[in-house]
Design a protein around this motif. Structure first.
Motif, PDB file in Angstrom:
ATOM      1  N   SER A 137      -4.107  -1.581  -2.517  1.00 23.46           N
ATOM      2  CA  SER A 137      -2.840  -2.270  -2.763  1.00 23.46           C
ATOM      3  C   SER A 137      -2.503  -2.233  -4.255  1.00 23.46           C
ATOM      4  O   SER A 137      -3.377  -2.467  -5.087  1.00 23.46           O
ATOM      5  N   THR A 173       1.087   6.344   1.454  1.00 22.55           N
ATOM      6  CA  THR A 173       0.184   5.215   1.666  1.00 22.55           C
ATOM      7  C   THR A 173      -1.028   5.419   0.763  1.00 22.55           C
ATOM      8  O   THR A 173      -1.661   6.469   0.805  1.00 22.55           O
ATOM      9  N   ASP A 190       0.826  -1.212   0.000  1.00 23.29           N
ATOM     10  CA  ASP A 190       0.000   0.000   0.000  1.00 23.29           C
ATOM     11  C   ASP A 190       0.860   1.262   0.000  1.00 23.29           C
ATOM     12  O   ASP A 190       0.400   2.326   0.357  1.00 23.29           O
ATOM     13  N   THR A 191       2.149   1.136  -0.406  1.00 24.69           N
ATOM     14  CA  THR A 191       2.940   2.371  -0.513  1.00 24.69           C
ATOM     15  C   THR A 191       3.504   2.525  -1.922  1.00 24.69           C
ATOM     16  O   THR A 191       3.931   1.555  -2.546  1.00 24.69           O
TER      17      THR A 191
END
Ligand SMILES: *[C@@H]1O[C@H](CO)[C@@H](O)[C@H](O)[C@H]1NC(C)=O
Ligand SMILES: *[C@@H]1O[C@H](CO)[C@@H](O)[C@H](O)[C@H]1NC(C)=O
Ligand SMILES: *[C@@H]1O[C@H](CO)[C@@H](O)[C@H](O)[C@H]1NC(C)=O
Ligand SMILES: *[C@@H]1O[C@H](CO)[C@@H](O)[C@H](O)[C@H]1NC(C)=O
Ligand SMILES: *[C@@H]1O[C@H](CO)[C@@H](O)[C@H](O)[C@H]1NC(C)=O
Length: 388
Positions: free
Chosen positions: A234, A230, A205-206
């Motif tokens: 995903s 973030t 998620d980054t």
């Protein structure tokens, strides 16, 4: 702003945002659109629209075997006929360069070779697949090198754009999946780039977003150039990744949500658009385990853009013709100095197709439902206001 004044842009933008839910806009062919407006808090206008669809290309599906030899990787044939002809060749160039230069300079730790065998159409084997096929960029750690994938736009004259892809990145740690604008310079400190980079060693998620260069001449990190963010979904899942490159800032979105904006060092000059999947064994990219692979998979690419001049990487006559046509069209639109028929791809229910959101002031659009009619009434009112 050439098309309309800022107040009218704002009003049209507000009206479009406010009435999105109610309005059912009329589908429009790109030729019927004088310009395309983007949505969000910072709408911009573009003269041109392109859509590359990889969702129904079963006849071109072919996953080439991986090649464990750098020379053969470099000279591998294109994965299927799709990559040999228009529309692909008019717009994209499959790359075969390698990083021997970076290795000599000590910047890269692992020899990396781009191969045409790593850019291919693949059957979508998801449960309940949303498409028949998609395009894959593959990077794999071979015995003695990293096999990588890249395609670059043939036009080098994009001058501001909103680029969107429906994509996911899966597979081994130690790869970078990237979508970026690029303006080359022999001096690395004068390169201009707006980057979306997914490091597969990072949590899913980054995502890292950057207006390059992110290092100063003495090698220090330039903190304002980059954001590690973030994101709401995903990158392993299908999502729309969007970059809006405007004169004052670069803004990135995931599934329509703004996730990053960098005004510092926003690229100024015309650029290419590039996609790649790679690794070179540095601390930043990570080191992939031998035999493993990672993939960026793309169902479609949509570009809204302005362009200047006709610089290309390629002298193919089709490409020239296509560019002359779009340059003429853009000039015609510019000469009118206003945008009468405003289109949007954001408001369209059909991916890749525009809808007319503001027509020539007088005519009502779309909307057969009562709500739709109310919406089009208000939009026409705004349009009238704009014209006054
Ligand atoms: C794109 O070109 C049009 C026509 O010249 C102009 O009105 C518009 O502001 C440009 N968009 C951007 C983001 O520069
Ligand atoms: C790598 O690139 C260099 C410079 O362009 C070229 O001489 C060499 O043959 C390439 N090597 C491979 C394996 O493609
Ligand atoms: C980005 O943030 C994640 C989560 O905090 C971290 O694991 C990762 O190392 C960061 N990436 C970079 C390039 O700084
Ligand atoms: C803008 O349009 C996208 C589709 O392109 C949508 O996902 C997003 O929610 C819209 N954003 C706003 C603020 O309306
Ligand atoms: C990755 O592997 C290469 C060669 O095996 C090595 O030279 C390099 O230092 C490694 N990189 C990292 C970040 O460990």
């Amino acid at each position: 702003m050439a098309f309309t004044n800022p107040r009218s842009c704002l009003l049209a933008g507000l009206a479009i945002t406010a009435l999105t839910k109610a309005a059912d806009f009329q589908e429009a062919s790109d030729n019927d659109c004088d310009c395309f407006v983007t949505n969000g808090t910072d709408p911009h206008y573009f003269t041109s629209h392109k859509f590359y669809d990889f969702r129904s290309l079963s006849e071109h599906a072919n996953v080439p075997d991986s090649i464990n030899n750098p020379e053969d990787s470099s000279s591998a044939p294109l994965a299927s006929d799709y990559f040999k002809k228009s529309p692909w060749t008019d717009q994209w160039g499959t790359q075969t360069w390698n990083n021997s230069g970076n290795i000599q300079e000590g910047e890269a730790k692992l020899f990396m070779v781009n191969s045409a065998s790593n850019v291919y159409i693949e059957k979508n084997r998801d449960p309940n697949p949303a498409s028949d096929t998609f395009l894959t960029l593959r990077t794999q750690r071979m015995d003695d090198f990293q096999s990588a994938a890249e395609f670059e736009s043939v036009p080098m004259s994009y001058h501001f754009l909103s680029a969107r892809i429906y994509a996911r990145t899966i597979g081994a740690k130690g790869a970078i999946a990237a979508m970026f604008t690029y303006r080359k310079s022999d001096d690395p400190n004068l390169v201009q780039e707006a980057d979306l980079e997914i490091r597969t060693i990072d949590p899913p998620d980054t995502i890292q977003y950057t207006n390059q260069p992110s290092f100063s001449r003495n090698g220090d990190t330039v903190a304002q150039a980059t954001q590690n963010v973030t994101v709401p979904r995903s990158w392993e899942e299908w999502s729309v990744h969007r970059v809006d490159w405007h004169p004052k800032a670069t803004t990135w979105y995931v599934d329509g949500q703004k996730v990053s904006q960098i005004a510092f060092q926003t690229p100024r000059d015309p650029a290419q658009v590039i996609f790649n999947m790679w690794s070179e064994g540095t601390a930043w990219t990570g080191n992939m385990t031998r035999g493993e692979a990672a993939y960026m998979q793309i169902q479609w690419i949509e570009l809204l853009y302005n362009s200047t001049g006709d610089a290309t990487t390629n002298s193919n006559s089709n490409v020239r013709h296509e560019l002359e046509h779009s340059t003429k069209l853009a000039k015609r639109k510019k000469d009118k100095d206003q945008c009468k028929s405003v289109c949007s791809v954001d408001e369209s229910h059909k991916i890749g197709t525009a809808v007319l959101v503001v027509n020539d002031a007088s005519s009502f659009l779309g909307g057969s439902s009562p709500l739709g009619l109310v919406a089009t009434f208000w939009i026409s009112l705004v349009a009238l206001f704009v014209m006054v």
